[in-house]
Scaffold this motif. Structure first.
Motif, PDB file in Angstrom:
ATOM      1  N   ARG A  80       0.656  -1.051  -0.095  1.00 45.66           N
ATOM      2  CA  ARG A  80      -0.196  -0.121  -0.026  1.00 45.66           C
ATOM      3  C   ARG A  80       0.808   1.474   0.201  1.00 45.66           C
ATOM      4  N   PRO A  81       1.939   1.628   0.855  1.00 48.22           N
ATOM      5  CA  PRO A  81       2.682   2.585   0.771  1.00 48.22           C
ATOM      6  C   PRO A  81       2.995   3.272  -0.755  1.00 48.22           C
ATOM      7  N   ALA A  82       2.917   2.247  -1.691  1.00 51.97           N
ATOM      8  CA  ALA A  82       3.440   2.835  -3.008  1.00 51.97           C
ATOM      9  C   ALA A  82       2.172   3.690  -3.496  1.00 51.97           C
ATOM     10  N   LEU A  83       1.164   3.750  -2.752  1.00 53.39           N
ATOM     11  CA  LEU A  83      -0.008   4.731  -3.220  1.00 53.39           C
ATOM     12  C   LEU A  83       0.502   6.065  -2.630  1.00 53.39           C
ATOM     13  N   ILE A  84       1.338   6.284  -1.746  1.00 52.61           N
ATOM     14  CA  ILE A  84       1.113   7.409  -1.096  1.00 52.61           C
ATOM     15  C   ILE A  84       2.081   8.402  -1.996  1.00 52.61           C
ATOM     16  N   LEU A  85       1.664   9.568  -2.364  1.00 48.88           N
ATOM     17  CA  LEU A  85       1.953  10.543  -3.433  1.00 48.88           C
ATOM     18  C   LEU A  85       3.084  11.375  -2.733  1.00 48.88           C
ATOM     19  N   THR A  86       3.791  12.379  -3.481  1.00 56.35           N
ATOM     20  CA  THR A  86       4.644  13.223  -3.196  1.00 56.35           C
ATOM     21  C   THR A  86       3.642  14.544  -2.699  1.00 56.35           C
ATOM     22  N   PRO A  87       4.279  15.383  -1.904  1.00 56.57           N
ATOM     23  CA  PRO A  87       3.331  16.337  -1.411  1.00 56.57           C
ATOM     24  C   PRO A  87       2.913  17.396  -2.626  1.00 56.57           C
ATOM     25  N   VAL A  88       3.705  17.263  -3.829  1.00 54.90           N
ATOM     26  CA  VAL A  88       3.404  17.944  -4.833  1.00 54.90           C
ATOM     27  C   VAL A  88       2.251  17.433  -5.499  1.00 54.90           C
ATOM     28  N   GLU A  89       2.354  16.171  -5.889  1.00 58.29           N
ATOM     29  CA  GLU A  89       1.161  15.423  -6.318  1.00 58.29           C
ATOM     30  C   GLU A  89      -0.094  15.410  -5.544  1.00 58.29           C
ATOM     31  N   ILE A  90      -0.095  15.518  -4.275  1.00 60.50           N
ATOM     32  CA  ILE A  90      -1.208  15.427  -3.495  1.00 60.50           C
ATOM     33  C   ILE A  90      -2.057  16.817  -3.678  1.00 60.50           C
ATOM     34  N   LYS A  91      -0.972  17.913  -3.692  1.00 60.54           N
ATOM     35  CA  LYS A  91      -1.519  19.210  -3.754  1.00 60.54           C
ATOM     36  C   LYS A  91      -2.200  19.612  -5.425  1.00 60.54           C
ATOM     37  N   THR A  92      -1.658  18.406  -6.364  1.00 60.48           N
ATOM     38  CA  THR A  92      -2.378  18.779  -7.549  1.00 60.48           C
ATOM     39  C   THR A  92      -3.587  17.908  -7.867  1.00 60.48           C
ATOM     40  N   ILE A  93      -4.175  16.835  -6.892  1.00 60.68           N
ATOM     41  CA  ILE A  93      -5.313  16.348  -7.163  1.00 60.68           C
ATOM     42  C   ILE A  93      -6.651  17.398  -7.256  1.00 60.68           C
ATOM     43  N   PRO A  94      -6.636  18.290  -6.077  1.00 59.06           N
ATOM     44  CA  PRO A  94      -8.031  19.348  -6.315  1.00 59.06           C
ATOM     45  C   PRO A  94      -8.139  19.856  -7.763  1.00 59.06           C
ATOM     46  N   GLU A  95      -6.817  20.100  -8.334  1.00 60.70           N
ATOM     47  CA  GLU A  95      -6.791  20.903  -9.682  1.00 60.70           C
ATOM     48  C   GLU A  95      -7.143  20.004 -10.883  1.00 60.70           C
ATOM     49  N   THR A  96      -6.539  18.637 -10.651  1.00 61.36           N
ATOM     50  CA  THR A  96      -7.143  17.492 -11.473  1.00 61.36           C
ATOM     51  C   THR A  96      -8.445  17.190 -11.561  1.00 61.36           C
ATOM     52  N   LEU A  97      -9.061  17.326 -10.503  1.00 57.69           N
ATOM     53  CA  LEU A  97     -10.636  16.947 -10.410  1.00 57.69           C
ATOM     54  C   LEU A  97     -11.323  18.081 -11.124  1.00 57.69           C
ATOM     55  N   GLU A  98     -10.815  19.260 -10.835  1.00 52.91           N
ATOM     56  CA  GLU A  98     -11.481  20.373 -11.243  1.00 52.91           C
ATOM     57  C   GLU A  98     -11.333  20.387 -12.918  1.00 52.91           C
ATOM     58  N   LEU A  99     -10.274  20.321 -13.193  1.00 56.53           N
ATOM     59  CA  LEU A  99     -10.077  20.274 -14.650  1.00 56.53           C
ATOM     60  C   LEU A  99     -11.012  19.154 -15.429  1.00 56.53           C
ATOM     61  N   LEU A 100     -10.846  17.838 -14.807  1.00 52.69           N
ATOM     62  CA  LEU A 100     -11.647  16.829 -15.375  1.00 52.69           C
ATOM     63  C   LEU A 100     -13.033  17.319 -15.328  1.00 52.69           C
ATOM     64  N   GLU A 101     -13.503  18.096 -14.413  1.00 44.65           N
ATOM     65  CA  GLU A 101     -15.068  18.534 -14.572  1.00 44.65           C
ATOM     66  C   GLU A 101     -15.323  19.330 -15.521  1.00 44.65           C
ATOM     67  N   PHE A 102     -14.259  20.223 -15.820  1.00 41.74           N
ATOM     68  CA  PHE A 102     -14.379  21.461 -16.851  1.00 41.74           C
ATOM     69  C   PHE A 102     -14.348  20.519 -18.448  1.00 41.74           C
ATOM     70  N   ARG A 103     -13.428  19.762 -18.344  1.00 42.69           N
ATOM     71  CA  ARG A 103     -13.295  18.838 -19.591  1.00 42.69           C
ATOM     72  C   ARG A 103     -14.440  17.877 -20.101  1.00 42.69           C
ATOM     73  N   MET A 104     -15.229  17.586 -19.177  1.00 41.73           N
ATOM     74  CA  MET A 104     -16.458  16.877 -19.207  1.00 41.73           C
ATOM     75  C   MET A 104     -17.512  17.670 -20.009  1.00 41.73           C
ATOM     76  N   ALA A 105     -17.632  18.951 -19.701  1.00 41.06           N
ATOM     77  CA  ALA A 105     -18.477  19.697 -20.130  1.00 41.06           C
ATOM     78  C   ALA A 105     -17.995  20.448 -21.761  1.00 41.06           C
ATOM     79  N   THR A 106     -16.605  20.586 -21.701  1.00 39.29           N
ATOM     80  CA  THR A 106     -16.091  21.165 -23.171  1.00 39.29           C
ATOM     81  C   THR A 106     -15.925  20.051 -24.286  1.00 39.29           C
TER      82      THR A 106
END
Length: 238
Positions: A80-106
């Motif tokens: 399981r520890p392989a799933l622990i992301l770096t601090p930079v990657e963790i901070k990227t998750i909210p933006e990634t989810l917002e971007l995917l939401e935007f991309r669904m519409a466009t």
């Protein structure tokens, strides 16, 4: 009666949620074998395709692992520890989810427009990007650029420069796994095959000049990605 791609994604999410709960509560423990596909189909009242999509996502998240010729098993705790992301990657998750939401519409609408407006040359470009991704998968090379080329080719096929401008502005961030080098799924063949299969559905709808099917296929593709990254966020230590 065949269900829509979006409905299939919702059913897959239900299977994922319930299996994950069973793992987290200990009903399914490390090393336990999951029920066979037919049993999961019967238990959840879904198709084999839905079961396979759910298992693919759980595997990408590291919760289960396949064993050749034996079945699918709950992952051992040490993996399981392989799933622990770096601090930079963790901070990227909210933006990634917002971007995917935007991309669904466009991009959902872009796929629909491409289905009735694309030229023969533009259709060929989408197909070429799809073949390129498949070839890179077989060679074990990065598919991020080819994945982006596929989505850009669909945008170009709208013959509306604003769709193209949006994707160019977003750039490499368009493909989420390119922002998460720690994730094993970035080079996992089974995961990439699933992504490629979703692209095939989008391409087929565009080739058939079926705008609604193209819209649904693109939205389902992006919903599946959104689902995976939501699961990833939930798996991170608090």
């Amino acid at each position: 009666m065949a269900i829509s791609a979006q409905a299939r994604q919702r059913l897959a999410q239900r299977v994922i949620d319930q299996l994950r709960t069973q793992i987290e509560t200990g009903k399914l423990r490390a090393g336990d074998q999951l029920p066979t596909e037919p049993r999961l189909e019967a238990a959840f009242g879904v198709s084999r395709t839905v079961v396979r999509e759910a298992i693919a996502d759980l595997r990408a998240a590291g919760l289960v692992r396949p064993v050749q010729g034996k079945g699918v098993f709950v992952s051992d705790t040490p993996t399981r520890p392989a799933l622990i992301l770096t601090p930079v990657e963790i901070k990227t998750i909210p933006e990634t989810l917002e971007l995917l939401e935007f991309r669904m519409a466009t991009e959902g609408e872009a796929a629909a427009i491409a289905a009735y407006r694309r030229t023969a040359e533009q259709e060929a470009a989408i197909a070429a990007a799809n073949r390129k991704m498949a070839a890179l998968m077989e060679q074990g090379l990065s598919t991020v650029d080819a994945d982006f080329e596929f989505h850009m080719a669909v945008a170009v096929a709208t013959n509306n420069r604003f769709y193209v401008d949006i994707l160019r502005h977003i750039g490499p961030r368009t493909i989420p796994r390119g922002q998460f080098p720690t994730l094993p799924e970035a080079n996992d063949h089974a995961y990439l095959e699933k992504v490629h299969a979703e692209h095939v559905e989008i391409l087929a709808a565009i080739v058939d000049q079926d705008p609604e099917r193209a819209r649904q296929a693109m939205r389902a593709h992006l919903m599946a990605s959104q689902r995976r990254y939501r699961l990833l966020a939930e798996l991170q230590p608090q």
